[in-house]
Write a protein that holds these residues in place. Structure first.
Motif, PDB file in Angstrom:
ATOM      1  N   ASP A   1      59.420  51.692  50.251  1.00  0.00           N
ATOM      2  CA  ASP A   1      58.001  51.623  50.524  1.00  0.00           C
ATOM      3  C   ASP A   1      57.689  52.478  51.762  1.00  0.00           C
ATOM      4  OD1 ASP A   1      55.596  49.012  51.307  1.00  0.00           O
ATOM      5  OD2 ASP A   1      55.427  50.871  50.180  1.00  0.00           O
ATOM      6  N   MET A   2      56.892  53.532  51.599  1.00  0.00           N
ATOM      7  CA  MET A   2      56.612  54.455  52.692  1.00  0.00           C
ATOM      8  C   MET A   2      55.581  53.821  53.622  1.00  0.00           C
ATOM      9  SD  MET A   2      56.535  58.068  50.672  1.00  0.00           S
ATOM     10  CE  MET A   2      55.147  57.610  49.662  1.00  0.00           C
ATOM     11  N   LYS A   3      56.006  53.596  54.852  1.00  0.00           N
ATOM     12  CA  LYS A   3      55.118  52.853  55.731  1.00  0.00           C
ATOM     13  C   LYS A   3      55.313  53.251  57.182  1.00  0.00           C
ATOM     14  CE  LYS A   3      55.960  48.495  55.656  1.00  0.00           C
ATOM     15  NZ  LYS A   3      56.093  47.102  55.205  1.00  0.00           N
ATOM     16  N   VAL A   4      54.203  53.310  57.910  1.00  0.00           N
ATOM     17  CA  VAL A   4      54.215  53.440  59.361  1.00  0.00           C
ATOM     18  C   VAL A   4      53.592  52.163  59.908  1.00  0.00           C
ATOM     19  CG1 VAL A   4      53.402  54.739  61.349  1.00  0.00           C
ATOM     20  CG2 VAL A   4      54.018  55.950  59.250  1.00  0.00           C
ATOM     21  N   THR A   5      54.331  51.476  60.747  1.00  0.00           N
ATOM     22  CA  THR A   5      53.900  50.180  61.253  1.00  0.00           C
ATOM     23  C   THR A   5      53.648  50.257  62.740  1.00  0.00           C
ATOM     24  OG1 THR A   5      55.267  49.097  59.580  1.00  0.00           O
ATOM     25  CG2 THR A   5      54.490  47.747  61.404  1.00  0.00           C
ATOM     26  N   GLN A   6      52.502  49.771  63.156  1.00  0.00           N
ATOM     27  CA  GLN A   6      52.168  49.766  64.568  1.00  0.00           C
ATOM     28  C   GLN A   6      52.005  48.337  65.072  1.00  0.00           C
ATOM     29  OE1 GLN A   6      49.092  53.425  64.185  1.00  0.00           O
ATOM     30  NE2 GLN A   6      49.262  52.580  66.245  1.00  0.00           N
ATOM     31  N   MET A   7      52.497  48.101  66.277  1.00  0.00           N
ATOM     32  CA  MET A   7      52.353  46.796  66.897  1.00  0.00           C
ATOM     33  C   MET A   7      51.956  46.979  68.351  1.00  0.00           C
ATOM     34  SD  MET A   7      53.001  44.381  64.735  1.00  0.00           S
ATOM     35  CE  MET A   7      53.439  42.972  65.717  1.00  0.00           C
ATOM     36  N   PRO A   8      51.055  46.143  68.879  1.00  0.00           N
ATOM     37  CA  PRO A   8      50.246  45.176  68.132  1.00  0.00           C
ATOM     38  C   PRO A   8      49.047  45.840  67.479  1.00  0.00           C
ATOM     39  CG  PRO A   8      49.678  45.093  70.446  1.00  0.00           C
ATOM     40  CD  PRO A   8      50.757  46.116  70.323  1.00  0.00           C
ATOM     41  N   ARG A   9      48.265  45.136  66.724  1.00  0.00           N
ATOM     42  CA  ARG A   9      47.059  45.688  66.135  1.00  0.00           C
ATOM     43  C   ARG A   9      45.900  45.690  67.136  1.00  0.00           C
ATOM     44  NH1 ARG A   9      46.578  45.815  60.532  1.00  0.00           N
ATOM     45  NH2 ARG A   9      44.590  46.826  60.971  1.00  0.00           N
ATOM     46  N   TYR A  10      45.874  44.675  67.971  1.00  0.00           N
ATOM     47  CA  TYR A  10      44.829  44.559  68.994  1.00  0.00           C
ATOM     48  C   TYR A  10      45.481  44.177  70.319  1.00  0.00           C
ATOM     49  CZ  TYR A  10      41.940  44.199  64.815  1.00  0.00           C
ATOM     50  OH  TYR A  10      41.352  44.434  63.600  1.00  0.00           O
ATOM     51  N   LEU A  11      44.948  44.735  71.401  1.00  0.00           N
ATOM     52  CA  LEU A  11      45.533  44.471  72.713  1.00  0.00           C
ATOM     53  C   LEU A  11      44.442  44.571  73.774  1.00  0.00           C
ATOM     54  CD1 LEU A  11      48.213  43.934  74.178  1.00  0.00           C
ATOM     55  CD2 LEU A  11      48.522  46.410  74.356  1.00  0.00           C
ATOM     56  N   ILE A  12      44.408  43.565  74.640  1.00  0.00           N
ATOM     57  CA  ILE A  12      43.478  43.582  75.773  1.00  0.00           C
ATOM     58  C   ILE A  12      44.304  43.535  77.038  1.00  0.00           C
ATOM     59  CG2 ILE A  12      41.591  42.397  76.955  1.00  0.00           C
ATOM     60  CD1 ILE A  12      40.764  41.247  74.250  1.00  0.00           C
ATOM     61  N   LYS A  13      44.048  44.481  77.930  1.00  0.00           N
ATOM     62  CA  LYS A  13      44.780  44.563  79.182  1.00  0.00           C
ATOM     63  C   LYS A  13      43.794  44.753  80.330  1.00  0.00           C
ATOM     64  CE  LYS A  13      49.261  44.535  78.196  1.00  0.00           C
ATOM     65  NZ  LYS A  13      50.224  43.618  78.862  1.00  0.00           N
ATOM     66  N   GLU A  22      53.989  50.143  70.155  1.00  0.00           N
ATOM     67  CA  GLU A  22      55.185  50.417  69.369  1.00  0.00           C
ATOM     68  C   GLU A  22      54.821  50.984  67.999  1.00  0.00           C
ATOM     69  OE1 GLU A  22      58.322  47.823  71.559  1.00  0.00           O
ATOM     70  OE2 GLU A  22      58.217  49.824  70.687  1.00  0.00           O
ATOM     71  N   CYS A  23      55.673  51.835  67.500  1.00  0.00           N
ATOM     72  CA  CYS A  23      55.458  52.416  66.177  1.00  0.00           C
ATOM     73  C   CYS A  23      56.792  52.549  65.473  1.00  0.00           C
ATOM     74  CB  CYS A  23      54.793  53.774  66.297  1.00  0.00           C
ATOM     75  SG  CYS A  23      54.580  54.648  64.727  1.00  0.00           S
ATOM     76  N   GLY A  24      56.827  52.188  64.206  1.00  0.00           N
ATOM     77  CA  GLY A  24      58.027  52.346  63.407  1.00  0.00           C
ATOM     78  C   GLY A  24      57.704  52.944  62.054  1.00  0.00           C
ATOM     79  N   GLN A  25      58.671  53.682  61.515  1.00  0.00           N
ATOM     80  CA  GLN A  25      58.495  54.240  60.164  1.00  0.00           C
ATOM     81  C   GLN A  25      59.803  54.088  59.389  1.00  0.00           C
ATOM     82  OE1 GLN A  25      60.101  57.362  59.270  1.00  0.00           O
ATOM     83  NE2 GLN A  25      60.577  58.239  61.264  1.00  0.00           N
ATOM     84  N   ASP A  26      59.644  53.914  58.069  1.00  0.00           N
ATOM     85  CA  ASP A  26      60.814  53.640  57.232  1.00  0.00           C
ATOM     86  C   ASP A  26      61.126  54.784  56.285  1.00  0.00           C
ATOM     87  OD1 ASP A  26      59.065  51.372  54.884  1.00  0.00           O
ATOM     88  OD2 ASP A  26      58.731  53.472  55.449  1.00  0.00           O
TER      89      ASP A  26
END
Lengths: 114, 112
Positions: A1-13, A22-26
């Protein structure tokens, strides 16, 4: 499954805090990118990575740094975040980074710096 | 340096009418690749179509575009807009194999 995953989706700082996106791809893609998206400005390239520990500045690198220690992971770091770094950040990847190649985008991280 | 210009920030139209989004570019490369990406609300950008060949029409999902090197243009067109075409559209230029440079985007809003 071709995917790029980002974490987190929402962030308040808060201003001055450190931020890690973070970013990952498979897909074993060599090349990965960080873009930020702002209304009226479109997608602007922050950094590009051609492979592990082979990173290059994009068009707007100031205030950001990146890390790529594994081919499948690419991190964007904001040391001491500023309010003008509030944006939506997209990670993308492509097979070799040569032209004509399609970019695969993650779903984005919406960052708010207060 | 290289650049992409999309003149319309927002295009509003009624379902069934034709759509044309403008894209012009500047580049030092004689053989540029041009792309259109589409981003629906709360989704990520995805490739809609791309072209390398001068004066050849490229089609995908009802949209079409023709690269005209003489005028440095790559306009996106569709003969009949649908509600589902409401989205943000980006024109992009390959920077000689380095990374894509995107235009500022055009938001299309289609109403019934």
């Amino acid at each position: 499954d071709m995917k790029v995953t980002q974490m987190p989706r929402y962030l308040i700082k808060r201003m001055g805090e450190n931020v890690l996106l973070e970013c990952g791809q498979d897909m074993s893609h060599e090349t990965m990118y960080w873009y930020r998206q702002d209304p009226g400005l479109g997608l602007q390239l922050i950094y590009i990575s051609y492979d592990v520990d082979s990173n290059s500045e994009g068009d707007i690198p100031k205030g950001y740094r990146v890390s790529r220690k594994k081919r499948e992971h690419f991190s964007l770091i904001l040391d001491s975040a500023k309010t003008n770094q509030t944006s939506v950040y997209f990670c993308a990847s492509s097979f070799t980074g040569t032209f004509n190649e399609r970019l695969f985008f993650g779903h984005g991280t919406k960052l708010s710096v207060l | 340096g290289d650049s992409v210009t999309q003149t319309e920030g927002l295009v509003t139209l009624t379902e069934g009418l034709p759509v044309m989004l403008n894209c012009t570019y500047q580049t030092i490369y004689s053989n540029p690749f041009l792309f259109w990406y589409v981003q629906h609300l709360n989704e990520s950008p995805r490739l809609l179509l791309k072209s390398f060949t001068d004066n050849k029409r490229t089609e995908h999902q009802g949209f079409h575009a023709t690269l005209h090197k003489s005028s440095s243009s790559f306009h996106l067109q569709k003969s009949s807009a649908q509600l589902s075409d409401s989205a943000l559209y980006y024109c992009a230029l390959d920077q000689g194999g380095r990374a894509l440079i995107f235009g500022t985007g055009t938001t299309v809003s289609v109403s019934p």
